[in-house]
Structure formats: C-alpha cells, structure tokens
Design an enzyme around this catalytic site. Structure first.
Site, short mmCIF file in Angstrom:
data_model
loop_
_atom_site.label_atom_id
_atom_site.label_comp_id
_atom_site.label_asym_id
_atom_site.label_seq_id
_atom_site.Cartn_x
_atom_site.Cartn_y
_atom_site.Cartn_z
N ARG A 122 0.97 -1.10 -0.13
CA ARG A 122 0.05 -0.13 0.07
C ARG A 122 0.69 1.47 0.10
NH1 ARG A 122 -5.42 -2.07 3.02
NH2 ARG A 122 -6.02 -3.29 1.35
N GLY B 22 18.93 -16.21 7.32
CA GLY B 22 19.24 -16.85 5.91
C GLY B 22 18.84 -15.91 5.08
N ASP C 125 12.77 -16.24 16.06
CA ASP C 125 14.01 -16.52 16.98
C ASP C 125 14.67 -15.30 17.55
OD1 ASP C 125 13.81 -19.15 15.87
OD2 ASP C 125 15.39 -18.79 14.29
N ARG D 121 0.62 -25.99 32.42
CA ARG D 121 0.82 -26.02 33.96
C ARG D 121 -0.35 -26.60 34.72
NH1 ARG D 121 3.71 -23.01 37.24
NH2 ARG D 121 4.88 -21.85 35.79
N ARG E 55 3.59 -33.15 38.71
CA ARG E 55 4.51 -33.55 37.91
C ARG E 55 5.46 -32.45 37.59
NH1 ARG E 55 0.74 -36.42 33.08
NH2 ARG E 55 0.65 -38.44 34.04
N GLY F 170 6.40 -17.90 34.58
CA GLY F 170 6.71 -18.41 36.02
C GLY F 170 7.37 -19.62 36.14
N GLU G 102 10.45 -22.55 36.49
CA GLU G 102 11.49 -22.87 37.66
C GLU G 102 13.07 -22.84 37.19
OE1 GLU G 102 8.64 -24.39 37.87
OE2 GLU G 102 7.91 -23.63 39.70
N ARG H 241 7.35 -35.54 32.43
CA ARG H 241 6.83 -35.56 30.97
C ARG H 241 7.46 -34.37 30.24
NH1 ARG H 241 4.77 -39.43 32.86
NH2 ARG H 241 2.61 -40.06 32.77
N HIS I 272 6.31 -26.12 15.66
CA HIS I 272 5.80 -25.24 14.74
C HIS I 272 4.61 -24.65 15.09
CE1 HIS I 272 8.78 -27.35 12.39
NE2 HIS I 272 8.89 -26.28 11.48
O1 F6P Z 1 14.09 -19.98 12.31
C1 F6P Z 1 12.79 -20.24 12.59
C2 F6P Z 1 12.67 -21.72 13.02
O2 F6P Z 1 11.19 -21.83 13.31
C3 F6P Z 1 13.55 -22.11 14.15
O3 F6P Z 1 13.08 -21.73 15.50
C4 F6P Z 1 13.70 -23.59 13.97
O4 F6P Z 1 14.87 -24.05 14.36
C5 F6P Z 1 13.49 -23.62 12.69
O5 F6P Z 1 13.18 -22.53 12.07
C6 F6P Z 1 12.73 -24.92 11.97
O6 F6P Z 1 12.88 -24.98 10.66
P1 F6P Z 1 11.78 -25.81 9.66
O7 F6P Z 1 10.71 -25.07 9.70
O8 F6P Z 1 12.53 -25.75 8.36
O9 F6P Z 1 11.73 -27.17 10.20
#
Ligand code: F6P
Length: 317
Positions: free
Chosen positions: A23, A102, A126, A153, A161, A184, A186, A242, A248
């Site tokens: 835009r 990248g 990240d 939690r 656990r 919060g 530990e 656990r 993702h």
């Molecule tokens: O860089 C973003 C990210 O989600 C990272 O946190 C993770 O290590 C990587 O990409 C996972 O990559 P891909 O989706 O290619 O498995």
C-alpha cells in the site's frame, strides 16, 4: 524507482508487513510484485503482481501469502545468477526481503555481489538478528508458547508432575528466556549458558522433599531435547516427569498487536528508504524511532544478555 519486488519467509506479522509495503508503494504510484516461494521463486521467475486489493484481509493472518521455501539452489552461483536475471528481466529496481538470518544473508549477497538495491525487514521467531531488539514474529511466538505453557501448567499442578517444555529458537535462547520468565517457570536451559543437570536434579529433589511438587523447565531447542532431559530427571530423581515439544505452533497463528504494528511501521519505512536510494541495510524500530543497520552487521551471530533475566527467573521461583 518504478518497480519493486517483495520476497518473504513465514512468521506472524509478515502479512502485515507485505500489506504495508504494497500500500505504501501504491501510494507512491509505483508498481510492486510478490516473489512466490522465497528464493526458489526468484530463481524460477515466479512473480505475482500485487495491488492494494490483493492485500485486503491479511493483516490478521499468520504465515505469508507469498509462500516460501528453504532454497538450497540460492546457495549456488548459478542459482544466484538466475535470480538476478529474474530481477533484471522483469524491470525490478529494488527488492525488499522479509525474513531472518538466512534470508537477510541472501539479501546481502544480492546487494554486494550483484549490485541489486535491497532492503531487509527482520522477521523470525528466533529474534536472533544482531542490532535488532525485536524481529517480526518473535512477540507472537512468545505469546503462543506462553498460552500452551499455561495449559501444561494445569496438568503439572493437578498431577504434581515435572514438565520439560521445549521451545524453538534455533541457537538463540530468546523465546525460552522470555517464556520462562513470563510463565513463572522454575528453570530454563539455554544455548547461551552452561547447564548443571546434577545441580538441577538435586534442587528438584530437595524441593520435592520440602513439598514443592510441580516444576516446569523450559528448554531451548538449541540446547537439548526435552525428552532427553526428562529421561535424565526421571533417572536421577525418581520423580514423574513428562516432556512436551511445542514445535511449529510457535511460528504460526494470529499475529499479536505488536507484530502487526511492527509490520506496518517497518514495511512503510522500508519502501521509503529503498526509494531514497538506501541499500544493503535492514530496517529497525526502537524507542519509537525508525532507523537502519547494515545487513553485514545484522547477519552476524547475535549475543543476548541472559544473565539478568536468568537471575530474575531464579529469584522469582
Ligand atoms: O528460524 C525459525 C525456526 O522456526 C527455528 O526456530 C527452527 O529451528 C527452524 O525454523 C525450523 O525450521 P523448519 O521449519 O525448516 O523445520
């Protein structure tokens, strides 16, 4: 400058940035095309004309409407030359690259090796772009992880656990540190810090003897695997543990207000400085000010100050 292109990676806030770029470009009376599927699409000449209407209704959507890829071909000289050919053949005079390390490294290559006018918009969950306080997508990722953690939690408390929750972040502990403090928790295990597993197990055991029955440990994916840490704790303490890997889900989802605002501001600024002739820089927003940093700096490994955060997490435990 009459025609620019946008190339993206995926995370929350990227669509808001695309909308802002498109835009703003249209406001200047210029032309804009979207590069489909990231650097692979640039190599293959997959371009999509964009206008004000094509970015309607995307501000609240995660991912990228342009799709993306992890291009292996762009690492090669022939891939790069083919990408540059697409740029020249289509009369593209400037490129905005929205992505993490990248993608920004690719942008730096195009600027320095092939003299293409390029501006980067830092976008990665990240938050590992040097010189940038907050990349697009990081705020949403922390909030998504936090919401998941709050749910975990409930079970951790109800069943008394120990839970080990693995978060993303590649080799940066930003998500882990923020989720641990805001949630919060530990303990947090970070790529930036040495870990004393024996000490942690002793602390858990001693706490348990005094009646502290539930623990949540955040582990950054760049440090260790949640299941491995859970096995070690079970073996050393005998306590029920656990593991949960959030994966993702942290990269997708509805962008927070912060990510939408950042996308709007950075997208608009990127077009303005590209048009004015800046290249090989990425845009940044801090203390309510917009400015740029060289891509050569942005793509260096980022150092984050983990000590003060970590101390606070331990004080508040
Ligand atoms: O860089 C973003 C990210 O989600 C990272 O946190 C993770 O290590 C990587 O990409 C996972 O990559 P891909 O989706 O290619 O498995």
């Amino acid at each position: 400058m009459e025609k620019i292109a946008i190339l993206t990676r995926d995370c929350a806030g990227v669509n808001a940035a695309i909308r802002s770029v498109v835009r703003t470009v249209s406001d200047f009376g210029m032309e804009v095309v979207g590069v489909m599927r990231g650097y692979d699409g640039l190599i293959d000449g997959e371009l999509m004309p964009l206008n004000r209407r094509s970015v309607s209704g995307i501000i609240n959507r995660g991912g990228t409407i342009l799709k993306t890829s992890r291009s292996q071909r762009f690492y090669t000289e022939s891939g790069q030359e083919q990408a540059v050919k697409t740029i020249h053949d289509n009369g593209i005079e400037g490129l905005i690259v929205i992505g993490g390390n990248g993608s920004l490294t690719g942008a730096h290559v195009l600027a320095t090796k092939y003299n293409i006018s390029v501006i980067g918009i830092p976008a990665t969950i990240d938050n590992d772009v040097t010189g940038v306080d907050l990349t697009l997508g990081a705020d949403t990722a922390v909030n998504v992880a936090l919401e998941a953690l709050d749910k975990i939690r409930d079970t951790a408390t109800s069943l008394e656990r120990i839970f080990i929750v693995e978060v993303m972040g590649r080799s940066c502990g930003y998500i882990a540190l923020n989720v641990a403090l805001a949630g919060g928790c530990e303990e947090v295990l970070l790529p930036e810090m040495d870990v004393n597993l024996d000490g942690m197990c002793k602390e858990i055991q001693e706490g348990n003897e005094k009646g502290k029955v539930s623990w949540i440990v955040i582990v950054a994916e760049g440090k260790a695997k949640a299941h491995d840490i859970a096995d070690i704790i079970t073996k050393k303490t005998g306590l029920e543990t656990r593991a949960a890997v959030l994966g993702h889900i942290q990269r997708g989802g509805r962008p927070t207000a912060m990510d939408r605002l950042l996308g709007a501001r950075l997208g608009n600024y990127a077009v303005n400085i590209l048009k004015e002739g800046t290249t090989d820089h990425c845009v940044n927003f801090k203390d309510d000010k917009l400015f740029t940093i060289p891509l050569s700096v942005a793509i260096q490994p980022k150092e984050i100050d983990v000590d003060s955060y970590y101390r606070l997490i331990k004080i508040l435990t």
